[in-house]
Design a protein around this motif. Structure first.
Motif, mmCIF file in Angstrom:
data_model
loop_
_atom_site.group_PDB
_atom_site.id
_atom_site.type_symbol
_atom_site.label_atom_id
_atom_site.label_comp_id
_atom_site.label_asym_id
_atom_site.label_seq_id
_atom_site.Cartn_x
_atom_site.Cartn_y
_atom_site.Cartn_z
ATOM 1 N N GLN A 299 18.628 3.010 -0.990
ATOM 2 C CA GLN A 299 18.706 4.440 -1.341
ATOM 3 C C GLN A 299 19.722 4.952 -0.460
ATOM 4 O O GLN A 299 19.979 6.183 -0.510
ATOM 5 C CB GLN A 299 17.122 4.964 -1.227
ATOM 6 N N GLU A 300 20.109 4.278 0.650
ATOM 7 C CA GLU A 300 21.297 4.803 1.631
ATOM 8 C C GLU A 300 22.353 4.625 1.318
ATOM 9 O O GLU A 300 23.471 4.814 2.039
ATOM 10 C CB GLU A 300 20.854 4.473 3.027
ATOM 11 N N TYR B 67 28.829 1.816 9.177
ATOM 12 C CA TYR B 67 28.052 2.263 7.934
ATOM 13 C C TYR B 67 28.533 3.585 7.236
ATOM 14 O O TYR B 67 28.843 3.688 5.882
ATOM 15 C CB TYR B 67 26.607 2.738 8.326
ATOM 16 N N ALA C 155 29.421 3.643 3.245
ATOM 17 C CA ALA C 155 28.865 4.736 2.461
ATOM 18 C C ALA C 155 29.646 5.450 1.650
ATOM 19 O O ALA C 155 29.477 5.775 0.509
ATOM 20 C CB ALA C 155 27.804 5.499 3.362
ATOM 21 N N LEU D 297 14.957 4.954 10.484
ATOM 22 C CA LEU D 297 15.664 3.642 10.538
ATOM 23 C C LEU D 297 15.154 2.905 11.907
ATOM 24 O O LEU D 297 15.340 1.719 12.191
ATOM 25 C CB LEU D 297 16.985 3.821 10.564
ATOM 26 N N TRP E 140 20.639 -0.641 6.415
ATOM 27 C CA TRP E 140 20.556 0.397 5.586
ATOM 28 C C TRP E 140 20.404 -0.015 4.008
ATOM 29 O O TRP E 140 20.764 -1.329 3.653
ATOM 30 C CB TRP E 140 21.759 1.397 5.299
ATOM 31 N N ARG F 31 16.284 9.408 10.023
ATOM 32 C CA ARG F 31 16.309 8.634 8.937
ATOM 33 C C ARG F 31 15.244 7.516 8.921
ATOM 34 O O ARG F 31 15.513 6.830 7.845
ATOM 35 C CB ARG F 31 17.589 8.081 8.853
#
Ligand code: CA
Length: 481
Positions: free
Chosen positions: A33-34, A67, A71, A316, A30, A314
């Motif tokens: 921006q995430e 994550y 986050a 990813l 990640w 996403r």
């Protein structure tokens, strides 16, 4: 004041390997921006274990839980992301991952006993917090020196720490797969979390043990240092681990911090010579994973599909490494060869080269011998990365330059050495990965490799073939809990 953070060049590769049927590793990347545009990157590798469906589910659950925790922790932090914050955050994130895996394992009887290793790296302002549970690893490469940041939570590491066995013995110990800490193995877990400073030009490597048990630190360092990009480094590391047998799933994340200058590290022949993988070739554990009931299989498919769709949305999902493909069919390769015409000669490299030998691989790299006897590899773009060395720096003095060589479909180079009476095999980064025919060949000259990897050699006017065979697989049975 806004801190100007260096660009991070990331690479990712995962592979089932050459022995396992399923890939129970998981990984996540990640970027800024995430992470509320406040941290520079979060990188996670997990290596799942557990009989039936468990391994894949445990590793994926852990990666996503790390994550989610990071986050939300960043989103809730009003102040600057201090190093203490990074440490605290990763600590809690691995605890959250443990809770998620433990809870799920106890909700569903068929998942009981599942667990996973986990390494995570969280970067902000030139500092990386590095968290670990289990025997996946994080390394830092700085100015050609590779340092293992994490310490394995394994039985053999405890023996090494106690001074009872050497690190080399640990590599081949029959107990090397027994880990002493895992995510999901108990209601609570204590992760190790360290801080590492980052400087422009550093590289970090996260990997599962499918890499670190197949390659020595010296081999890892050379590939990491020589590759032109993070992705190229990741692909080459996985290819090299597969070449050594690929006894387990292999997952790597490479990140390069700021401008990175590829360098060719000198070979460390003594270490290579003393490292023999699979010394104790115990039978692999019976695999129960194929005996899943249809319902749990459907659950697994649904979970994986949902995760895949989520990741895809996403942006990813990083595709697995693609094997080297032959270049697109050119005019000259069509059957209608009579209709082809050729351009006027163009100079490929300004370096002077000897009259022969000269070979190409499928990727379009050209190999030639420099006037000083070093092997040059010139890429299709015309660049010539660090030269391959002569076959053996110790014997090359006074011995003739190599006259015969071949390249296989994966870009591995085979150099016939009349002086040392063997064939040296180099991986695409120029690292010597094998000695072929040592002790059996008397005067090896012409060498060729077919699509199956069989090595043909003219040895004293006799055409011989050396067939590759898969070494006995290493065991991989993490002790549950
Ligand atoms: Ca593994």
């Amino acid at each position: 004041m806004q801190i100007q953070t260096p660009q991070i060049d990331t690479g990712f590769a995962t592979d089932t390997g050459r022995v396992r049927r399923t890939n129970q590793d998981a990984a996540g990347i990640w970027m800024r921006q995430e992470l509320s545009s406040r941290a520079d990157g979060l990188f996670v590798v997990a290596d799942g274990m557990g009989g039936r469906a468990g391994g894949e589910i445990a590793s994926r659950l852990a990666v996503d839980a790390v994550y989610a925790a990071v986050a939300s922790s960043i989103a809730e932090e009003p102040g600057q992301l201090t190093p203490e914050f990074l440490v605290r955050t990763l600590h809690r994130a691995l605890e959250a991952a443990n809770e998620a895996v433990w809870r799920r394992a106890n909700e569903e009887p068929h998942l009981q006993g599942m667990g996973t290793t986990c390494v995570a790296v969280l970067i902000a302002s030139d500092v990386a917090a590095v968290a670990n549970v289990g025997d996946s690893r994080v390394y830092r490469l700085r100015q050609g020196t590779l340092t293992q940041i994490t310490s394995d939570h394994s039985l053999v590491q405890e023996y090494v720490d106690a001074g009872e066995i050497s690190p080399l013995e640990a590599r081949t110990s029959r107990f090397r797969n027994v880990i002493t800490r895992a995510i999901g193995g108990a209601p609570n877990v204590v992760p190790d979390v360290d801080l590492v400073d980052l400087a422009p030009g550093d590289a970090l490597l996260l990997c599962s043990d499918g890499l670190s048990t197949m390659l020595t630190d010296a081999q890892i360092a050379r590939i990491l240092a020589a590759a032109p990009s993070g992705q190229e480094a990741a692909d080459r590391l996985v290819a090299a681990a597969n070449l050594q047998g690929g006894a387990d799933n292999i997952t790597v994340i490479v990140l390069r911090y700021g401008p990175f200058e590829p360098v060719a590290l000198p070979p460390d022949l003594d270490e290579e010579a003393s490292y023999v993988p699979f010394l104790d070739a115990a039978a692999p554990p019976a695999r129960a994973a194929n005996r899943r009931g249809p319902i749990s299989f459907l659950v697994l498919v649904a979970v994986l599909s949902a995760i895949t769709a989520y990741l895809f949305l996403r942006g990813l999902l990083i595709p697995p490494p693609v094997p080297v493909q032959p270049p697109k069919e050119s005019a000259a390769a069509t059957q209608d060869a009579g209709a082809v015409e050729y351009s006027s000669p163009e100079i490929v490299t300004s370096k002077p080269v000897q009259g022969s030998p000269l070979v190409c691989d499928l990727a379009g790299n050209v190999y030639a011998l420099s006037l000083s006897g070093r092997i040059l590899r010139i890429s299709p773009a015309g660049s010539s990365p660090p030269d391959f060395g002569p076959p053996d720096p110790r014997s090359a003095r006074g011995s003739p330059a190599p006259q015969h060589w071949a390249v296989d479909s994966h870009g591995f180079l085979y150099v016939s050495d009349r002086y040392a009476r063997r064939i040296h095999k180099y991986d695409p980064s120029g690292t010597r990965v094998a000695e072929i025919g040592a002790g059996f060949l008397t005067d090896p000259q012409g060498v060729a490799v077919d699509g199956a990897g069989n090595v043909y050699v003219v040895d004293g006017h006799t055409l011989k073939v050396l067939r590759p065979r898969l070494l006995a697989p290493a065991t991989k049975s993490h002790a549950p809990g």
